[in-house]
Design an enzyme around this catalytic site. Sequence first.
Site, PDB file in Angstrom:
ATOM      1  N   GLU A  71      47.753  46.048  44.537  1.00 24.93           N
ATOM      2  CA  GLU A  71      48.448  45.329  44.047  1.00 24.93           C
ATOM      3  C   GLU A  71      49.334  44.915  44.937  1.00 24.93           C
ATOM      4  OE1 GLU A  71      50.352  43.061  41.953  1.00 24.93           O
ATOM      5  OE2 GLU A  71      48.711  43.748  41.065  1.00 24.93           O
ATOM      6  N   ASP A 117      40.951  41.651  37.938  1.00 26.36           N
ATOM      7  CA  ASP A 117      41.570  40.683  37.077  1.00 26.36           C
ATOM      8  C   ASP A 117      42.254  39.966  37.452  1.00 26.36           C
ATOM      9  OD1 ASP A 117      43.030  39.947  34.704  1.00 26.36           O
ATOM     10  OD2 ASP A 117      43.655  41.927  34.354  1.00 26.36           O
ATOM     11  N   ASN A 124      47.448  48.640  33.905  1.00 30.02           N
ATOM     12  CA  ASN A 124      46.978  48.560  32.481  1.00 30.02           C
ATOM     13  C   ASN A 124      45.686  48.932  32.165  1.00 30.02           C
ATOM     14  OD1 ASN A 124      47.445  47.404  29.924  1.00 30.02           O
ATOM     15  ND2 ASN A 124      46.152  45.515  30.546  1.00 30.02           N
ATOM     16  N   CYS A 169      41.457  35.020  33.093  1.00 25.90           N
ATOM     17  CA  CYS A 169      42.379  34.340  32.099  1.00 25.90           C
ATOM     18  C   CYS A 169      42.095  33.041  32.362  1.00 25.90           C
ATOM     19  CB  CYS A 169      43.825  34.673  32.656  1.00 25.90           C
ATOM     20  SG  CYS A 169      44.396  34.424  34.420  1.00 25.90           S
ATOM     21  N   GLU A 191      41.172  34.531  27.067  1.00 25.70           N
ATOM     22  CA  GLU A 191      40.848  35.782  28.180  1.00 25.70           C
ATOM     23  C   GLU A 191      39.353  35.997  27.945  1.00 25.70           C
ATOM     24  OE1 GLU A 191      43.408  38.475  30.857  1.00 25.70           O
ATOM     25  OE2 GLU A 191      43.976  36.598  29.623  1.00 25.70           O
TER      26      GLU A 191
END
Length: 361
Positions: A234, A294, A218, A319, A353
């Site tokens: 990831e 993130d 993203n 978040c 966020e």
Amino acid sequence: MSLPHFDPSHYDAQLADKQARLSGLLAPFAAPEPEVFDSPREHYRLRAEFRLWREGEARHYAMFDPGDKRKPILLDDFPIASERINDLMPRLKAAWENAALGFKLFQVEFLTTLAGDALITLCYHRPLDTFWQTAAERLAAELGVSIVGRSRGQRLVVGRDYVEEELEVAGRRFRYRQPEGAFTQPNGVVCRKMLNWAHDVLGERDDDLLELYCGNGNFTLPLATRVRRVLATEISKTSVNAALTNLESNGVDNVTLVRLSAEELTQALNEVRPFRRLAGVDLKGYDFGSLFVDPPRAGMDPDTCELARRFGRILYISCNPETLAANIARLHDTHRVVRCALFDQFPYTHHMESGVLLERR
């Protein structure tokens, strides 16, 4: 999925409360006032999940109040969901009167995009057979969607098992494949604002970027245009495969993606132990000037925080503002907050966020 208390007349006050809360959490670090990026007041959520609830012979879409998980709230529409989802809801409800589709159907999930794509997942307490397949193919054609049928040990796909999104960042359009069942940002309009903010804050660089928790790419795609090279990590195999597809389809060729957790990459950089998945990757050949993270709601673990100290600049999307503040507290002796932002991904809830840029003192 719980039902948010939806009242657009309260939106501005709720957003102001979130801004005050974030400012308070970051005040001990002398952070600047956050830049605030609001959300559409309705039809902002691109995905939704509903249980089915029976009343007599009829079944309804149902959600639950956060204060009472046992009492269903029956729905005919869902104003916070995308217009596409609201268009599909009554048409799907009519279709499940067909026994081939409706028998032992207990949950429905919608996934849509700003680009107009849509996928519906139907979850069952029974095996799916050829009668289901035929009915699902007919329904998919009528609705112009893909359908995934799920039951224990079974997953049948009619059409595609992903949707396609397009988001514009700094004048360039990026195409994203978003797989069914994988994480995607639910608020597409705010996601686009986040990407543009991160692209602006990172700035034009002549060194390399390390990205942890890259998901389906993203942020990776637009940020890769700002640096010489990116090493991205990831852990989810589904997300890694989607990210590789997204990199290729967008012609982004300066990213190396490895399937490692943030903790494992920290061990690799600290030369604690080798990893087969890093074979052929020359970690010492990178000139990392910036770190992009993130992380999940738990934030960065202590070892990753220590790794972050090595970087002159840390761009952090969070978040969970509480764990963000806790991580900043760990880094405050070496880094200062120079920019911060609030992104209202989740209107009418307490969730928010946020993003910060930290620079070495």
